[in-house]
Design a protein around this motif. Structure first.
Motif, mmCIF file in Angstrom:
data_model
loop_
_atom_site.group_PDB
_atom_site.id
_atom_site.type_symbol
_atom_site.label_atom_id
_atom_site.label_comp_id
_atom_site.label_asym_id
_atom_site.label_seq_id
_atom_site.Cartn_x
_atom_site.Cartn_y
_atom_site.Cartn_z
ATOM 1 N N ASP A 1 -3.730 -35.253 -23.465
ATOM 2 C CA ASP A 1 -4.839 -35.557 -22.556
ATOM 3 C C ASP A 1 -5.925 -36.363 -23.257
ATOM 4 O OD1 ASP A 1 -3.962 -34.427 -20.134
ATOM 5 O OD2 ASP A 1 -4.539 -32.412 -20.786
ATOM 6 N N PHE A 2 -6.233 -36.004 -24.487
ATOM 7 C CA PHE A 2 -7.282 -36.695 -25.236
ATOM 8 C C PHE A 2 -6.885 -38.131 -25.582
ATOM 9 C CE2 PHE A 2 -9.174 -32.474 -26.273
ATOM 10 C CZ PHE A 2 -10.476 -32.771 -25.879
ATOM 11 N N THR A 3 -5.591 -38.396 -25.675
ATOM 12 C CA THR A 3 -5.141 -39.760 -25.977
ATOM 13 C C THR A 3 -5.025 -40.620 -24.728
ATOM 14 O OG1 THR A 3 -2.805 -39.091 -25.852
ATOM 15 C CG2 THR A 3 -3.879 -38.990 -28.017
ATOM 16 N N GLY A 4 -5.357 -40.065 -23.579
ATOM 17 C CA GLY A 4 -5.351 -40.850 -22.347
ATOM 18 C C GLY A 4 -4.097 -40.726 -21.504
ATOM 19 N N ILE A 5 -3.193 -39.842 -21.871
ATOM 20 C CA ILE A 5 -1.971 -39.651 -21.092
ATOM 21 C C ILE A 5 -2.279 -38.772 -19.886
ATOM 22 C CG2 ILE A 5 0.362 -38.686 -21.105
ATOM 23 C CD1 ILE A 5 0.499 -39.302 -24.084
ATOM 24 N N ASN A 6 -1.848 -39.211 -18.733
ATOM 25 C CA ASN A 6 -2.015 -38.411 -17.519
ATOM 26 C C ASN A 6 -0.893 -37.378 -17.482
ATOM 27 O OD1 ASN A 6 -2.228 -37.343 -14.925
ATOM 28 N ND2 ASN A 6 -2.760 -39.312 -13.996
ATOM 29 N N THR A 7 -1.133 -36.228 -18.094
ATOM 30 C CA THR A 7 -0.077 -35.231 -18.252
ATOM 31 C C THR A 7 0.367 -34.636 -16.912
ATOM 32 O OG1 THR A 7 -1.752 -33.543 -18.711
ATOM 33 C CG2 THR A 7 -0.752 -34.646 -20.600
ATOM 34 N N LYS A 8 -0.555 -34.555 -15.958
ATOM 35 C CA LYS A 8 -0.162 -34.059 -14.632
ATOM 36 C C LYS A 8 0.841 -34.990 -13.982
ATOM 37 C CE LYS A 8 -4.338 -31.411 -13.532
ATOM 38 N NZ LYS A 8 -5.455 -31.229 -12.557
ATOM 39 N N ARG A 9 0.607 -36.276 -14.119
ATOM 40 C CA ARG A 9 1.536 -37.251 -13.556
ATOM 41 C C ARG A 9 2.891 -37.177 -14.260
ATOM 42 N NH1 ARG A 9 0.044 -43.206 -14.777
ATOM 43 N NH2 ARG A 9 1.075 -42.574 -16.716
ATOM 44 N N ILE A 10 2.878 -37.012 -15.574
ATOM 45 C CA ILE A 10 4.130 -36.928 -16.328
ATOM 46 C C ILE A 10 4.944 -35.715 -15.877
ATOM 47 C CG2 ILE A 10 5.133 -36.576 -18.611
ATOM 48 C CD1 ILE A 10 4.099 -39.383 -18.174
ATOM 49 N N LYS A 11 4.292 -34.568 -15.714
ATOM 50 C CA LYS A 11 4.992 -33.371 -15.255
ATOM 51 C C LYS A 11 5.582 -33.589 -13.863
ATOM 52 C CE LYS A 11 2.329 -30.008 -17.970
ATOM 53 N NZ LYS A 11 3.451 -29.307 -18.616
ATOM 54 N N PHE A 12 4.815 -34.215 -12.992
ATOM 55 C CA PHE A 12 5.326 -34.513 -11.652
ATOM 56 C C PHE A 12 6.549 -35.425 -11.738
ATOM 57 C CE2 PHE A 12 5.555 -37.293 -7.958
ATOM 58 C CZ PHE A 12 5.553 -36.381 -6.904
ATOM 59 N N GLN A 13 6.469 -36.434 -12.569
ATOM 60 C CA GLN A 13 7.552 -37.415 -12.657
ATOM 61 C C GLN A 13 8.844 -36.817 -13.209
ATOM 62 O OE1 GLN A 13 5.561 -40.487 -14.938
ATOM 63 N NE2 GLN A 13 5.054 -41.669 -13.101
ATOM 64 N N VAL A 14 8.740 -35.974 -14.237
ATOM 65 C CA VAL A 14 9.971 -35.428 -14.812
ATOM 66 C C VAL A 14 10.665 -34.478 -13.829
ATOM 67 C CG1 VAL A 14 9.223 -35.705 -17.201
ATOM 68 C CG2 VAL A 14 8.752 -33.550 -16.019
ATOM 69 N N LEU A 15 9.893 -33.720 -13.060
ATOM 70 C CA LEU A 15 10.504 -32.840 -12.065
ATOM 71 C C LEU A 15 11.067 -33.634 -10.895
ATOM 72 C CD1 LEU A 15 7.950 -29.916 -12.230
ATOM 73 C CD2 LEU A 15 10.386 -29.776 -12.800
ATOM 74 N N LEU A 16 10.415 -34.736 -10.548
ATOM 75 C CA LEU A 16 10.963 -35.619 -9.514
ATOM 76 C C LEU A 16 12.271 -36.244 -9.988
ATOM 77 C CD1 LEU A 16 10.671 -37.107 -6.805
ATOM 78 C CD2 LEU A 16 9.316 -38.848 -8.005
ATOM 79 N N ILE A 17 12.289 -36.708 -11.227
ATOM 80 C CA ILE A 17 13.515 -37.284 -11.795
ATOM 81 C C ILE A 17 14.636 -36.254 -11.791
ATOM 82 C CG2 ILE A 17 14.570 -38.101 -13.949
ATOM 83 C CD1 ILE A 17 11.884 -39.488 -14.539
ATOM 84 N N SER A 18 14.317 -35.027 -12.184
ATOM 85 C CA SER A 18 15.324 -33.968 -12.226
ATOM 86 C C SER A 18 15.921 -33.726 -10.837
ATOM 87 C CB SER A 18 14.701 -32.680 -12.769
ATOM 88 O OG SER A 18 15.667 -31.645 -12.849
#
Length: 328
Positions: free
Chosen positions: A218-235
């Motif tokens: 989060d501190f490096t600017g990564i939208n971690t909520k979006r990443i979690k959403f995307q990996v579950l969508l991909i799955s």
């Protein structure tokens, strides 16, 4: 006369011995490859009279593990992100049913889109509840597992839905391209794309960073909520494609297709070297984990073990997978 000072000697650092290198080597990174070779050699010696080493049987192992491999590639991303998806098996069954019913009602392309839509819907719901509401993925996907299998069983009244479209059956499992089964090519495609994206792209690095330390990410600017959403969508999407591979290979859609695949996929991912706690992942290792499970299943069948004994061994594999994922 002044005496010349002796030249200073420069001591070279002592290089570590071979034994020290072996002690420092993290064997857990290579345990899947070592285990694969050991198990393969064991069955090759024990079952050489039963045709274990025949080209037909070896190709059959790849064919039988192809669907699990496809699901496990998507699961690699989820677990690398420090999440879990228990709904993939049920999503595969739901997708197979939706595809079969769609082809029967509207034709080939709408049927395929209907199957993919199931994966998108399930993955989006899972991802939304986890990323936006903060509900643990274990609980969300456990509930979704029941919803998906129940919906598929309800829609079909527990009856199989035949698929009579030869084009679909050929593309999604039944056909060969030359001597290579289509299922093997599907799994090779997913492994190749999954490995490149996870290890060579910005998205892959963000997935690993989110799983390794979400606060730091989060501190490096990564939208971690979006990443979690995307990996579950991909799955979810990957699981829906696996459901279509089931439907094509077995020429029907049933709610039972994919039952238990979530455990096999998780075992393949963890055995392959992906940390159950997130932050590291390897798709190539997942491939070997899946092949190892298929190798064991095939060997047990050729050895004459009944289904109950096979279940015991599979359960032991799951325990081994979790043991290997323990933190240092």
């Amino acid at each position: 006369m002044s005496k010349t000072a002796p030249a200073a000697t420069i001591e070279s650092p002592i290089s570590p011995s071979f034994g020290e290198k072996l002690r420092k080597l993290d064997w857990r990174r290579y345990v899947i490859y070592i285990g694969f070779v050991v198990v393969f050699a064991f069955f090759a010696i024990l079952l050489h009279d039963q045709g274990f080493l025949s080209a037909v049987n070896l190709l059959n192992i790849f064919r039988q593990t192809a669907t699990i491999t496809v699901i496990a590639v998507g699961m690699t991303y989820v677990i690398s992100c420090a999440e879990i998806d228990l709904s993939v098996g049920s999503t595969a069954g739901l997708s197979s049913v939706a595809t079969a019913m769609g082809i029967s009602q509207w034709g080939l392309v709408p049927g395929i889109l209907a199957g993919l839509a199931m994966g998108v819907i399930v993955g989006a719901i899972n991802g939304g509840l986890v990323s936006l509401l903060g509900i643990p993925s274990f609980l969300v996907t456990l509930g979704m597992m029941g919803i998906a299998v129940g919906a598929a069983q309800w829609a079909t009244a527990s009856a199989p839905q035949p698929i009579l479209d030869d084009t679909f059956n050929t593309l999604f499992g039944s056909g060969n391209i030359g001597p290579v089964p289509g299922l093997v090519l599907w799994s090779a495609l997913f492994v190749a794309v999954g490995a490149v994206v996870l290890s060579r792209t910005k998205f892959g690095r963000q997935v690993l960073a989110t799983g390794g330390n979400r606060t730091a990410a989060d501190f490096t600017g990564i939208n971690t909520k979006r990443i979690k959403f995307q990996v579950l969508l991909i799955s979810g999407i990957v699981a829906s494609i696996a459901g279509m591979l089931y439907a094509g290979r077995l020429q029907s859609g049933r709610f039972q297709w994919g039952t238990g695949d979530e455990l096999s996929a998780i075992a393949a991912v963890i055995l392959g070297g992906t940390s159950l706690f997130g932050g590291s992942g390897t798709v190539i290792g997942t491939l070997f984990g899946s092949l190892l499970i298929g190798l064991i299943n095939n060997g047990l069948i050729l050895a004459g073990l009944d289904s109950s004994q096979q279940q015991v061994v599979r359960g032991a594999i799951i325990i081994l997978a979790v043991a290997l994922a323990r933190k240092k």
